[in-house]
Design a protein around this motif. Structure first.
Motif, PDB file in Angstrom:
ATOM      1  N   LYS A 191      53.534 -28.888 -18.030  1.00 43.76           N
ATOM      2  CA  LYS A 191      53.054 -30.026 -18.813  1.00 43.76           C
ATOM      3  C   LYS A 191      53.355 -31.343 -18.113  1.00 43.76           C
ATOM      4  O   LYS A 191      52.648 -32.340 -18.302  1.00 43.76           O
ATOM      5  CB  LYS A 191      53.693 -30.024 -20.196  1.00 43.76           C
ATOM      6  N   LEU A 192      54.397 -31.332 -17.303  1.00 40.95           N
ATOM      7  CA  LEU A 192      54.787 -32.539 -16.566  1.00 40.95           C
ATOM      8  C   LEU A 192      54.109 -32.628 -15.203  1.00 40.95           C
ATOM      9  O   LEU A 192      54.401 -33.539 -14.428  1.00 40.95           O
ATOM     10  CB  LEU A 192      56.308 -32.576 -16.390  1.00 40.95           C
ATOM     11  N   GLY A 193      53.241 -31.678 -14.887  1.00 43.27           N
ATOM     12  CA  GLY A 193      52.456 -31.758 -13.661  1.00 43.27           C
ATOM     13  C   GLY A 193      52.897 -30.871 -12.528  1.00 43.27           C
ATOM     14  O   GLY A 193      52.273 -30.846 -11.465  1.00 43.27           O
ATOM     15  N   PHE A 194      53.964 -30.123 -12.695  1.00 42.07           N
ATOM     16  CA  PHE A 194      54.418 -29.216 -11.645  1.00 42.07           C
ATOM     17  C   PHE A 194      53.441 -28.050 -11.529  1.00 42.07           C
ATOM     18  O   PHE A 194      52.829 -27.628 -12.508  1.00 42.07           O
ATOM     19  CB  PHE A 194      55.820 -28.687 -11.941  1.00 42.07           C
ATOM     20  N   THR A 195      53.315 -27.530 -10.325  1.00 36.47           N
ATOM     21  CA  THR A 195      52.405 -26.418 -10.081  1.00 36.47           C
ATOM     22  C   THR A 195      53.157 -25.096 -10.096  1.00 36.47           C
ATOM     23  O   THR A 195      54.396 -25.047 -10.049  1.00 36.47           O
ATOM     24  CB  THR A 195      51.714 -26.565  -8.717  1.00 36.47           C
TER      25      THR A 195
END
Length: 798
Positions: A191-195
């Motif tokens: 949700k925070l953009g980590f892959t």
């Protein structure tokens, strides 16, 4: 006599007042089980059914909130010989009452190694008003954050179900529940953009999750398969549901601040600290990122994590977070330390206003943590909103050096075991005495006792004793206690058995001296070396161990023990430990022969040691509790295809051997298992003996460095990469094998060598401590846990 009774009554009354005073924490009073008494009652009835089968109809559970002091579990037992009624204040109290009746009235036992449940007919009578027992403390805690990796890692629900039954019967009401957290972190981070790739580099492999979670290292043993992550999430639901149904309050993870390294790409302004290299791991696995506590992202992630867990599992309000476990904070400034504690706690209460922070007190064993730093961390949280585990209290308690943790409630814990190793060890005197001393310590804030072993399935007598401290009102007469332990373990009286356990109690389980590292330098499982010599710490007269072995061998003539699972397990275990100690003699013979340039004696000593390893492997292969094949098969079952299964097998093999890509924590989690002896330990010793023999024949010095390289390349690393299959079912008859081994090896136990072994070990320990003082200055000024890697190697070589 009357005066003595008056004094005794006063002391008991004082003890009762002190217990009540210790538990007077408002926040902890509000902690309650999520399940109704009605449902808890049914859960305990179901437990009794699982344990006793058809005999469960004789036991009836009644739960009432009234009897017993507030905040302390109480049960009452009544029996007319046909039916037993257990009236209790909670499900856990009833389960504890059930096991109390089994042990103390029926002479039964239920342990990790099996059960002895031969109930008498008719059942023992307990007339009205019955037997009433009240727990001494509010809580009984269970698990180390490492136990989930060293012992539980491959468990399916079937094994978890049995363990939770064992917990309940032993009164555990505050268990750690760490399974499945990677699925929650995955949701938060994505949700925070980590892959997915970012998280694959961050999460540890299945067998190394405990240390990735604590920020000691990352990625080693990975990548963690999505099938594993999803399956563990489902398993956690089963674990929590059962724990709660019995009235337990599970402890779930909170956010400690360890974040993926990709944070510097996604959030370039984020403030973080790069941790030191933990035990020399390579660059791609070490030096994890610790998000700074004053960074707004810390609060955001911490709050999101608990919110996500609430949505998935619900809440029980107790969260574990260890930001500095074997890691040193960026600053020793008490203000910085205090701000870190506030940040960790605030992230919890933002999502759960009733949050209680539970913290392992292991970090306080580090010389970094002096009174100002400890006080700053502990007082950063409102009193009663933190529970501290005095993790190693049976050896190195902290409560008595910190004014009872500066008023924060604490749990007196027995760590006992490191790495899940299997050597006989215990300090029964400390376990029997010190919890009582902690309760009456001035202004004591003790609220419970706990078991915090890194690994289980070993030294069961120590855990039975510690668990009985839950309701014991005074220390035991250990001679009497050990006799009853043996009786309940085997369900029969036998002079040989009683004598064997008395000898074990006064020897291997009486380590009240200066020896604390009992799992280091164990001959079969230590990488061979010539200098410094391998010197296992021996704190007892080994003749006591050998005599105990002799008495157990003689007890095999008792036909009632023929098919007793726990007796056969103990017979194998005592024989295993006896051979382990005997191997010290053969190693010394090898080293002495090499020093004297005596090739014949070197070959003779080498042959004896290798034969012992063969016999040990065969013996262990006869009992289901000592099989490498089971460990590997349990690991592979979690993979969906060959690739996943192979990686999980590699995790399983590496953890118990090299523990790292290059042997960073080699043999720390060593196991004496059939298959591991034959496939890993024996080949190392074969190479060692052949190297020494070659040196004598060629007239050259032994090159330890070259041997270490050779054994890594020829034995250790290949073993971790191998797919060799090992039996997962026992082969052979344990009793027959033990009798043969005893006949051939027992004469060597009378060697003059063993008459001096204890004294030699003590002298070496004193010299070790003397040399260690030379390193103290560098150790105390070091910036990372375990000093620095170079100092650590020097320290361990002493």
């Amino acid at each position: 006599m009357e005066l003595k009774l008056l004094i005794l009554s006063y002391l008991l009354l004082l003890s009762e007042v002190l217990v009540l005073a210790r538990q007077d924490f408002i926040a902890l009073k509000d902690l309650k089980a999520k399940t109704s008494l009605h449902d808890q009652r049914q859960a305990v009835q179901d437990l009794i059914g699982r344990v006793l089968g058809k005999q469960d109809k004789s036991f009836h559970v009644v739960l009432e909130p009234g009897p017993g002091p507030a905040g302390r579990d109480t049960f009452n037992l009544l029996s007319d010989g046909n039916e037993v009624t257990i009236t209790a204040t909670s499900g856990i109290a009833a389960a504890m009452g059930f096991y109390y009746y089994l042990k103390n009235y029926c002479n039964c036992q239920y342990t990790w190694a099996g059960a002895q449940l031969n109930l008498p007919d008719p059942l023992p009578v307990i007339s009205s008003p019955g037997k009433t027992v009240t727990a001494m403390d509010r809580f009984r805690y269970y698990q180390n954050v490492c136990t989930v990796s060293y012992s539980f890692v491959w468990w399916t629900w079937k094994r978890w179900e049995r363990e939770i039954d064992w917990m309940a019967m032993n009164g555990i009401n505050l268990p750690l529940a760490f399974t499945g957290q990677e699925a929650i972190f995955q949701r938060v981070y994505m949700k925070l953009g980590f892959t997915k790739e970012d998280l694959e580099a961050h999460f540890g492999g299945a067998a190394f999750l405990a240390w990735a979670r604590m920020g000691n290292m990352e990625g080693w043993g990975g990548p963690l398969a999505q099938t594993w992550i999803d399956a563990q999430l489902i398993l956690q639901h089963q674990i929590l549901t059962r724990m709660r149904s019995l009235g337990m309050i599970p402890v779930v993870p909170g956010f400690a601040g360890h974040v993926p390294k990709a944070i510097n790409r996604l959030y370039p302004t984020a403030n973080y600290t790069v941790n030191g290299d933990w035990l020399g791991f390579p660059k791609n696995y070490c030096c994890t990122y610790q998000l700074e506590f004053n960074d707004p992202l810390f609060q955001k992630i911490g709050t999101m994590f608990i919110q996500e867990m609430k949505a998935e599992y619900g809440v029980d309000h107790v969260y574990n977070a260890d930001s500095f476990n074997e890691l040193i904070p960026r600053s020793s400034d008490p203000d910085y330390i205090r701000s870190s504690g506030k940040a960790i706690y605030n992230a919890m209460v933002q999502a759960d206003p009733q949050a209680i922070w539970l913290m392992q007190g292991w970090l306080f064993q580090s010389p970094f943590w002096k009174p100002p730093q400890i006080e700053a961390l502990l007082t950063s949280v409102p009193q009663g909103k933190m529970i501290v585990l005095d993790l190693f209290a049976e050896v190195l308690p902290v409560y008595n050096k910190t004014n009872s943790f500066y008023g924060q409630p604490f749990i007196w814990c027995m760590l006992h075991n490191f790495g899940g190793t299997m050597e006989f060890y215990g300090d029964v005197e400390s376990i029997n005495r010190e919890p009582f001393n902690a309760r009456i310590f001035p202004n004591s804030s003790m609220v419970g006792i706990g078991l915090t072993p890194e690994g289980i399935n070993q030294n069961e007598v120590v855990y039975e004793l510690m668990n009985e401290n839950a309701w014991a009102t005074e220390p035991w007469n250990l001679t009497e206690w050990i006799s009853h332990f043996a009786l309940s373990r085997y369900g029969t009286s036998d002079d040989n058995i009683d004598m064997a356990w008395q000898l074990l109690k006064r020897s291997v389980y009486n380590n009240s001296g200066i020896f604390k590292d009992h799992s280091r330098d164990v001959i079969p499982t230590t990488r061979p070396r010539l200098y410094p010599p391998i010197s296992q710490e021996i704190w007892y007269n080994t003749s006591d161990l050998y005599q105990a072995w002799e008495h157990l061998v003689q007890a095999t003539a008792n036909t009632s023990l023929k098919n007793n699972t726990l007796f056969r397990y103990d017979l194998v275990d005592v024989t295993r430990n006896s051979l382990q100690i005997l191997s010290i003699l053969y190693y010394v013979e090898i080293a002495a022969a090499f020093t004297r340039n005596d090739s014949a004696k070197l070959q003779e000593g080498g042959d004896k040691l290798l034969k012992l390893l063969d016999d040990l492997d065969k013996l262990l292969g006869s009992d289901p509790h000592f099989l490498l094949g089971s460990w590997i098969a349990d690991a592979r079952q979690w993979g969906k295809d060959d690739a996943e299964q192979d990686l999980l097998e590699y995790n399983a093999r590496n953890q118990i051997t090299l523990w790292g890509p290059n042997g960073e924590i080699r043999d720390y989690a060593a196991k004496q298992w059939s298959g591991l002896i034959a496939g890993y330990y024996k080949p190392r010793w074969e190479l060692f003996i052949s190297s020494l023999t070659a040196c004598l024949s060629q007239g050259v010095k032994f090159n330890q460095t070259q041997y270490d390289i050779d054994t890594f390349l020829k034995v250790e690393q290949p073993f971790t990469l191998s797919k060799t299959k090992y039996p997962s079912q026992p082969v052979g008859d344990s009793v027959t094998l033990v009798l043969d081994i005893y006949k051939r090896y027992f004469p060597d136990t009378h060697s003059e060598f063993f008459h001096h072994l204890q004294q030699f070990s003590l002298m070496r320990k004193k010299e070790f401590m003397k040399q260690t003082k030379k390193l103290i200055t560098e150790i105390r000024s070091a910036k990372s846990w375990f000093f620095s890697y170079d100092v650590m190697k020097q320290f361990m070589a002493l």
